[in-house]
Design an enzyme around this catalytic site. Structure first.
Site, short mmCIF file in Angstrom:
data_model
loop_
_atom_site.label_atom_id
_atom_site.label_comp_id
_atom_site.label_asym_id
_atom_site.label_seq_id
_atom_site.Cartn_x
_atom_site.Cartn_y
_atom_site.Cartn_z
N GLY A 1 -45.73 2.49 -2.77
CA GLY A 1 -46.52 3.05 -3.87
C GLY A 1 -45.98 2.58 -5.20
N ASP B 1 -29.77 32.37 -17.96
CA ASP B 1 -29.91 31.02 -18.49
C ASP B 1 -29.48 31.02 -19.95
OD1 ASP B 1 -31.83 28.48 -17.29
OD2 ASP B 1 -31.22 28.38 -19.39
N CYS C 1 -34.57 14.31 -8.95
CA CYS C 1 -33.52 14.20 -7.93
C CYS C 1 -33.24 12.78 -7.47
CB CYS C 1 -33.86 15.09 -6.75
SG CYS C 1 -33.76 16.84 -7.16
N LEU D 1 -42.21 6.71 4.21
CA LEU D 1 -42.41 5.26 4.42
C LEU D 1 -43.61 4.77 3.60
CD1 LEU D 1 -41.83 4.70 8.26
CD2 LEU D 1 -40.26 4.26 6.38
P1 NAD Z 1 -33.50 22.54 -14.43
O1 NAD Z 1 -33.19 21.62 -15.53
O2 NAD Z 1 -34.92 22.87 -14.10
O3 NAD Z 1 -32.72 23.92 -14.64
C1 NAD Z 1 -31.40 24.01 -15.02
C2 NAD Z 1 -31.25 25.22 -15.91
O4 NAD Z 1 -29.88 25.45 -16.16
C3 NAD Z 1 -31.92 25.08 -17.27
O5 NAD Z 1 -32.85 26.11 -17.47
C4 NAD Z 1 -30.76 25.17 -18.26
O6 NAD Z 1 -31.11 25.81 -19.47
C5 NAD Z 1 -29.77 25.98 -17.48
N1 NAD Z 1 -28.37 25.88 -17.93
C6 NAD Z 1 -27.69 24.80 -18.39
N2 NAD Z 1 -26.42 25.14 -18.67
C7 NAD Z 1 -26.28 26.44 -18.38
C8 NAD Z 1 -25.20 27.36 -18.44
N3 NAD Z 1 -23.99 26.98 -18.83
N4 NAD Z 1 -25.44 28.64 -18.05
C9 NAD Z 1 -26.65 29.03 -17.64
N5 NAD Z 1 -27.70 28.21 -17.56
C10 NAD Z 1 -27.53 26.93 -17.91
O7 NAD Z 1 -32.78 21.91 -13.14
P2 NAD Z 1 -33.21 22.07 -11.61
O8 NAD Z 1 -34.32 21.11 -11.30
O9 NAD Z 1 -33.35 23.50 -11.27
O10 NAD Z 1 -31.92 21.49 -10.90
C11 NAD Z 1 -30.71 22.22 -10.85
C12 NAD Z 1 -29.79 21.53 -9.85
O11 NAD Z 1 -30.38 21.58 -8.54
C13 NAD Z 1 -29.56 20.05 -10.15
O12 NAD Z 1 -28.26 19.70 -9.80
C14 NAD Z 1 -30.56 19.36 -9.23
O13 NAD Z 1 -30.15 18.06 -8.89
C15 NAD Z 1 -30.54 20.27 -8.03
N6 NAD Z 1 -31.77 20.22 -7.22
C16 NAD Z 1 -32.99 20.22 -7.82
C17 NAD Z 1 -34.15 20.21 -7.03
C18 NAD Z 1 -35.50 20.16 -7.65
O14 NAD Z 1 -36.47 19.90 -6.92
N7 NAD Z 1 -35.67 20.42 -8.93
C19 NAD Z 1 -34.03 20.20 -5.63
C20 NAD Z 1 -32.77 20.22 -5.07
C21 NAD Z 1 -31.64 20.24 -5.86
#
Ligand code: NAD
Length: 432
Positions: free
Chosen positions: A256, A30, A263, A253
């Site tokens: 709320g 990260d 997301c 459904l």
């Molecule tokens: P998050 O913000 O919790 O984590 C993303 C991480 O990426 C951060 O820690 C950030 O510092 C890091 N980052 C940014 N640029 C970077 C780089 N160039 N190199 C390395 N690290 C870098 O996000 P998340 O909730 O884990 O979501 C990530 C993706 O997954 C998104 O596209 C989201 O839509 C998708 N997603 C999330 C969930 C969820 O429940 N959170 C579920 C399904 C899909």
């Protein structure tokens, strides 16, 4: 296998840890130095049930490591998962700057054949752009293959969702990538969970389509809720009656206070952007977003019908996270509700089982309590925003004693009207 997660957020850290737990060597990389330093000391950047213990175990057994070093992350593994954030840009479309910056890092350091797996939620066609970015950034030409592997985990159930997913979707266009991904998910496939191989664009589309459909179901019920309030009918029973139809099913459904999180809101807006960019009408999705945003603002007006002047009043709020079992407050309804209360001149005393630390970075002037009962002490009414299990079986004689007036506005329809009336409360839910 040697696997790197680029982005150690909810998706990267939970998926990486689960993959390490299957015996793989996993590097979580990260750019956030504080996050990586914390993880190296055993501090979790967010709350997810069971994850801390699993991280500790896999770190101890040397299968899970953390770094901020992109070169090490790229060159240390044959499979690289992109798990960076894809937030909404100012126009609502997905902002892909983190994805492209990670792609540049991969291009710069790639030293042999890699499988690059996109787990971030991205608009259809993004894999092609990532491929191009990586190629343009290469100092030495190397071969690589792109995979789209959208993530469907639910915060609060991330480990279960990794282990027993409804499905694994893999968009591939390269036999070597297909073979590598089959190996990654071999142990999950063995339990009979379906793996669906598609082309890359279909896989990218499946993720947005799934989230947009779930959000649509919620907004559909939230559209009916005020109608039930006005003309009669109980939206909770309407949902039950609808859900008994096998063609509809009961999930998502619940009317709320609207959906939140990292997301649904952004994915609905991003798919809207993609549709419009391609010359199509996104009317359904625009309505889904509008209904949701207005639904978040319905609780305070309901409270004002019972307490017309909120100035100087103290209101208890139960639940801050966007949903139970997480401390994620991204686009949480509690933010809208608390800001509305403060704008009316009310003071807020809040409780959430795990989101307090996150909430402290969002709100000014909110007082926090350590239990649901203590939250109500000296307050003029209670608003419920998140349906934590902890709130289901409380002793309402204590709640009544603590509150100055027995008023509850419940944004999640946790309780039954008759029972609350019998317990001496003025109780207002949603759509009933
Ligand atoms: P998050 O913000 O919790 O984590 C993303 C991480 O990426 C951060 O820690 C950030 O510092 C890091 N980052 C940014 N640029 C970077 C780089 N160039 N190199 C390395 N690290 C870098 O996000 P998340 O909730 O884990 O979501 C990530 C993706 O997954 C998104 O596209 C989201 O839509 C998708 N997603 C999330 C969930 C969820 O429940 N959170 C579920 C399904 C899909």
């Amino acid at each position: 296998m040697n696997i790197t997660m680029i982005g150690a957020g909810y998706v990267g850290l939970t998926t990486g840890t689960c993959l390490a737990n299957l015996g793989n060597n996993v590097i979580c990389m990260d750019v956030d130095q504080a996050k990586i330093a914390g993880l190296e000391k055993g501090e979790m950047p967010f709350f997810e049930p069971g994850l801390k213990e699993m991280v500790e175990q896999n770190v101890k057994e040397k299968r899970l490591t953390f770094t901020t070093d992109m070169q090490k992350a790229v060159q240390g593994s044959e499979i690289l998962f992109l798990c960076v954030g894809t937030p909404s840009g100012p126009d609502g479309k997905a902002d892909l700057k983190y994805v492209f910056s990670a792609a540049e890092g991969i291009g710069k350091h790639i030293n042999n054949f890699k499988v690059i797996v996109d787990k971030s939620t991205v608009p259809v066609g993004t894999a092609d752009s990532v491929k191009q970015k990586i190629t343009e950034s290469m100092e030495n030409k190397q071969e690589f293959a792109m995979v789209s592997n959208p993530e469907f985990l639910r915060e609060g159930f991330a480990i279960t969702d990794f282990t027993i997913p409804d499905r694994i979707v893999l968009g591939v266009d390269d036999e070597r990538a297909k073979e590598a991904m089959t190996k990654v998910y071999k142990s999950i496939a063995r339990t009979g969970r379906p793996i669906m191989f598609t082309d890359i664009k279909t896989a990218e589309m499946i993720k947005y389509a799934s989230n947009a459909m779930l959000a649509t179901r919620i907004s559909f019920m939230n559209m009916l809720a005020p109608l039930c309030e006005k003309v009669g009918g109980d939206v909770k029973l309407v949902a039950k009656g609808m859900g008994l139809d096998n063609r509809i099913g009961p999930r998502f459904l619940q009317a709320g206070v609207g959906y939140g999180g990292s997301c649904f809101p952004k994915d609905v807006r991003a798919l809207t952007g993609t549709l419009e960019e391609n010359g199509f009408d996104a009317g359904i999705l625009k309505a889904v977003d509008v209904v949701n945003e207005s639904q978040k603002r319905t609780l305070v007006p309901k409270l004002k019908k019972l307490v017309p002047d909120l100035k100087g009043k103290k209101i208890a709020v139960w639940g801050l996270a966007f949903k139970p079992r997480t401390d994620d407050m991204r686009e949480a309804a509690s933010i809208t509700v608390i800001k509305q209360l403060q704008a009316e001149g009310a003071k807020v005393k809040a409780f959430d089982p795990v989101a307090r630390k996150v909430a402290e970075t969002i709100f000014d002037g909110v007082e926090y309590a350590f239990t649901p009962y203590e939250t109500c002490e000296g307050c003029d009414a209670l608003i419920i925003v998140t349906e934590w299990d902890e709130f289901r079986n409380l002793d309402f004689s204590i709640v009544k004693k603590m509150l100055n007036s027995p008023i509850i506005v419940d944004g999640r329809n946790i309780y039954e009207h008759d029972e609350m009336k019998e317990a001496g409360f003025t109780y207002v839910g949603v759509g009933r």
